[in-house]
Design a protein around this motif. Structure first.
Motif, PDB file in Angstrom:
ATOM      1  N   HIS A   1      15.295 -25.729  19.617  1.00 38.40           N
ATOM      2  CA  HIS A   1      15.264 -24.590  20.902  1.00 38.40           C
ATOM      3  C   HIS A   1      15.444 -23.406  20.296  1.00 38.40           C
ATOM      4  O   HIS A   1      15.221 -22.910  18.995  1.00 38.40           O
ATOM      5  CB  HIS A   1      16.672 -24.815  20.921  1.00 38.40           C
ATOM      6  CG  HIS A   1      17.948 -24.400  20.199  1.00 38.40           C
ATOM      7  ND1 HIS A   1      18.379 -23.185  20.332  1.00 38.40           N
ATOM      8  CD2 HIS A   1      18.603 -25.066  19.619  1.00 38.40           C
ATOM      9  CE1 HIS A   1      19.318 -23.206  19.353  1.00 38.40           C
ATOM     10  NE2 HIS A   1      19.782 -24.313  18.863  1.00 38.40           N
ATOM     11  N   GLY A   2      15.077 -22.798  21.079  1.00 38.08           N
ATOM     12  CA  GLY A   2      14.389 -20.979  20.645  1.00 38.08           C
ATOM     13  C   GLY A   2      16.008 -20.334  20.533  1.00 38.08           C
ATOM     14  O   GLY A   2      17.265 -20.941  21.123  1.00 38.08           O
TER      15      GLY A   2
ATOM     16  N   TYR B   1      16.677 -17.772  13.334  1.00 36.64           N
ATOM     17  CA  TYR B   1      15.310 -18.445  13.647  1.00 36.64           C
ATOM     18  C   TYR B   1      15.611 -19.292  12.080  1.00 36.64           C
ATOM     19  O   TYR B   1      14.106 -19.605  11.398  1.00 36.64           O
ATOM     20  CB  TYR B   1      14.428 -16.928  12.804  1.00 36.64           C
ATOM     21  CG  TYR B   1      14.821 -16.503  14.047  1.00 36.64           C
ATOM     22  CD1 TYR B   1      13.137 -16.324  14.879  1.00 36.64           C
ATOM     23  CD2 TYR B   1      15.519 -14.955  13.977  1.00 36.64           C
ATOM     24  CE1 TYR B   1      13.400 -15.790  15.981  1.00 36.64           C
ATOM     25  CE2 TYR B   1      15.615 -14.031  15.465  1.00 36.64           C
ATOM     26  CZ  TYR B   1      14.116 -15.069  16.378  1.00 36.64           C
ATOM     27  OH  TYR B   1      14.421 -13.998  17.508  1.00 36.64           O
ATOM     28  N   TYR B   2      16.256 -20.529  11.853  1.00 38.52           N
ATOM     29  CA  TYR B   2      16.212 -21.866  10.998  1.00 38.52           C
ATOM     30  C   TYR B   2      16.140 -20.881   9.359  1.00 38.52           C
ATOM     31  O   TYR B   2      15.121 -22.166   8.700  1.00 38.52           O
ATOM     32  CB  TYR B   2      15.253 -22.726  11.395  1.00 38.52           C
ATOM     33  CG  TYR B   2      15.114 -22.753  13.032  1.00 38.52           C
ATOM     34  CD1 TYR B   2      15.699 -24.596  13.355  1.00 38.52           C
ATOM     35  CD2 TYR B   2      14.522 -22.021  14.351  1.00 38.52           C
ATOM     36  CE1 TYR B   2      16.616 -24.377  14.228  1.00 38.52           C
ATOM     37  CE2 TYR B   2      14.882 -22.830  15.388  1.00 38.52           C
ATOM     38  CZ  TYR B   2      15.941 -23.851  15.544  1.00 38.52           C
ATOM     39  OH  TYR B   2      16.385 -24.235  16.828  1.00 38.52           O
ATOM     40  N   TYR B   3      16.273 -19.994   8.876  1.00 43.14           N
ATOM     41  CA  TYR B   3      16.355 -19.836   7.388  1.00 43.14           C
ATOM     42  C   TYR B   3      17.876 -19.794   7.360  1.00 43.14           C
ATOM     43  O   TYR B   3      18.654 -19.988   7.575  1.00 43.14           O
ATOM     44  CB  TYR B   3      15.696 -18.580   7.195  1.00 43.14           C
ATOM     45  CG  TYR B   3      16.145 -17.149   7.789  1.00 43.14           C
ATOM     46  CD1 TYR B   3      17.217 -16.908   7.585  1.00 43.14           C
ATOM     47  CD2 TYR B   3      15.179 -16.849   8.829  1.00 43.14           C
ATOM     48  CE1 TYR B   3      17.601 -15.448   8.584  1.00 43.14           C
ATOM     49  CE2 TYR B   3      15.744 -15.474   9.514  1.00 43.14           C
ATOM     50  CZ  TYR B   3      16.579 -15.292   9.287  1.00 43.14           C
ATOM     51  OH  TYR B   3      17.128 -13.794   9.396  1.00 43.14           O
ATOM     52  N   ASP B   4      17.886 -20.639   6.151  1.00 45.10           N
ATOM     53  CA  ASP B   4      19.424 -19.815   5.270  1.00 45.10           C
ATOM     54  C   ASP B   4      19.345 -18.150   4.584  1.00 45.10           C
ATOM     55  O   ASP B   4      18.710 -17.754   4.409  1.00 45.10           O
ATOM     56  CB  ASP B   4      19.287 -20.601   3.995  1.00 45.10           C
ATOM     57  CG  ASP B   4      19.368 -22.059   4.123  1.00 45.10           C
ATOM     58  OD1 ASP B   4      19.752 -22.215   5.116  1.00 45.10           O
ATOM     59  OD2 ASP B   4      19.236 -22.527   3.376  1.00 45.10           O
TER      60      ASP B   4
ATOM     61  N   GLY C   1      12.556 -21.726  17.791  1.00 46.94           N
ATOM     62  CA  GLY C   1      12.667 -23.210  17.291  1.00 46.94           C
ATOM     63  C   GLY C   1      10.815 -22.897  17.182  1.00 46.94           C
ATOM     64  O   GLY C   1      10.624 -24.177  16.299  1.00 46.94           O
ATOM     65  N   GLY C   2       9.558 -22.513  17.080  1.00 43.96           N
ATOM     66  CA  GLY C   2       8.599 -22.603  17.068  1.00 43.96           C
ATOM     67  C   GLY C   2       8.119 -21.868  15.629  1.00 43.96           C
ATOM     68  O   GLY C   2       7.606 -22.745  14.616  1.00 43.96           O
TER      69      GLY C   2
ATOM     70  N   GLY D   1       4.210 -27.897  15.558  1.00 49.19           N
ATOM     71  CA  GLY D   1       3.640 -27.425  16.543  1.00 49.19           C
ATOM     72  C   GLY D   1       5.007 -26.325  16.852  1.00 49.19           C
ATOM     73  O   GLY D   1       6.226 -26.482  16.733  1.00 49.19           O
ATOM     74  N   SER D   2       4.024 -25.226  17.397  1.00 54.43           N
ATOM     75  CA  SER D   2       5.203 -24.528  17.842  1.00 54.43           C
ATOM     76  C   SER D   2       4.767 -23.356  19.038  1.00 54.43           C
ATOM     77  O   SER D   2       3.459 -23.663  19.759  1.00 54.43           O
ATOM     78  CB  SER D   2       4.378 -22.795  16.751  1.00 54.43           C
ATOM     79  OG  SER D   2       5.212 -21.739  17.276  1.00 54.43           O
ATOM     80  N   MET D   3       5.371 -23.785  20.255  1.00 54.92           N
ATOM     81  CA  MET D   3       5.257 -23.095  21.050  1.00 54.92           C
ATOM     82  C   MET D   3       6.180 -22.561  21.478  1.00 54.92           C
ATOM     83  O   MET D   3       6.740 -22.118  21.347  1.00 54.92           O
ATOM     84  CB  MET D   3       6.443 -24.451  22.441  1.00 54.92           C
ATOM     85  CG  MET D   3       5.625 -25.799  22.399  1.00 54.92           C
ATOM     86  SD  MET D   3       6.782 -27.125  22.949  1.00 54.92           S
ATOM     87  CE  MET D   3       7.879 -27.593  21.879  1.00 54.92           C
TER      88      MET D   3
END
Length: 196
Positions: free
Chosen positions: A29-30, A69-72, A114-115, A133-135
């Motif tokens: 998700h965004g 942003y999905y990082y640690d 999420g992209g 993929g990145s939307m």
């Protein structure tokens, strides 16, 4: 992180009656979103379920922090979403569902933040994904480049300083591991299928 995170797992209709194992798509998700966005905020009702049936794939929609942003984070133990997805969620899904638990049967994609996560994680862990993929994805989290309202830019910049350190310097090499564009060379070497 010592917190409970939610994820939705959408199975093809024939999952229970099938002897087959299924590929898995991780759908991220965004910013300021939730795991349920892909089920509640889409233009076509039951879109995720329809895609799971049409393509015979398990679709996992994990929830993470609103601007993570999905990082640690190297500064905050409460922001370890890369570890959560890679070391906890993927092994959990492969252990508890009938998946084809191999790179060739696992992909990741996402919207906006999420992209970014999909491209970043696939670049860092090419052994886990065949495609990413990145939307409308944020490929560079350097907020100075964003064409947004100043209040939103400042909000995200302050959040990044909390997660990456008050001395955050977007031009320093140590910033590169946290932004998708910092992994371009590795993406080229990895040779994964990418769509942006």
């Amino acid at each position: 992180m010592k917190k409970t995170l939610k994820a939705a797992i959408t199975l093809p209709k024939n999952y229970s009656n099938s002897e087959s194992r299924f590929p898995v798509l991780y759908l991220l998700h965004g910013g300021s979103g939730a795991f349920s966005d892909w089920h509640e905020k889409v233009t076509e009702e039951n879109l995720v379920s329809k895609m799971a049936d049409q393509y015979q794939v398990i679709i996992v929609t994990p929830g993470v922090g609103p601007a993570s942003y999905y990082y640690d984070s190297p500064k905050m133990d409460s922001v370890k979403y890369e570890t959560y997805l890679i070391k906890e969620l993927i092994p959990f899904i492969d252990s508890n569902y009938k998946t084809l638990a191999k790179k060739e049967s696992r992909a990741v994609t996402g919207l906006s933040m999420g992209g970014h996560g999909a491209i970043l994680l696939s670049a860092k862990y090419p052994e886990l994904f065949v495609a990413a993929g990145s939307m409308s994805g944020v490929m560079n989290i350097d907020t100075r480049m964003w064409k947004v309202q100043d209040d939103f830019r400042n909000l995200r910049a302050e959040g990044q300083k909390q997660m990456l350190g008050q001395e955050l310097n977007y031009e320093a090499p140590n910033f590169n591991p946290y932004t998708a564009v910092g992994w371009v060379k590795q993406m080229k070497e990895n040779g994964l299928a990418l769509i942006i």
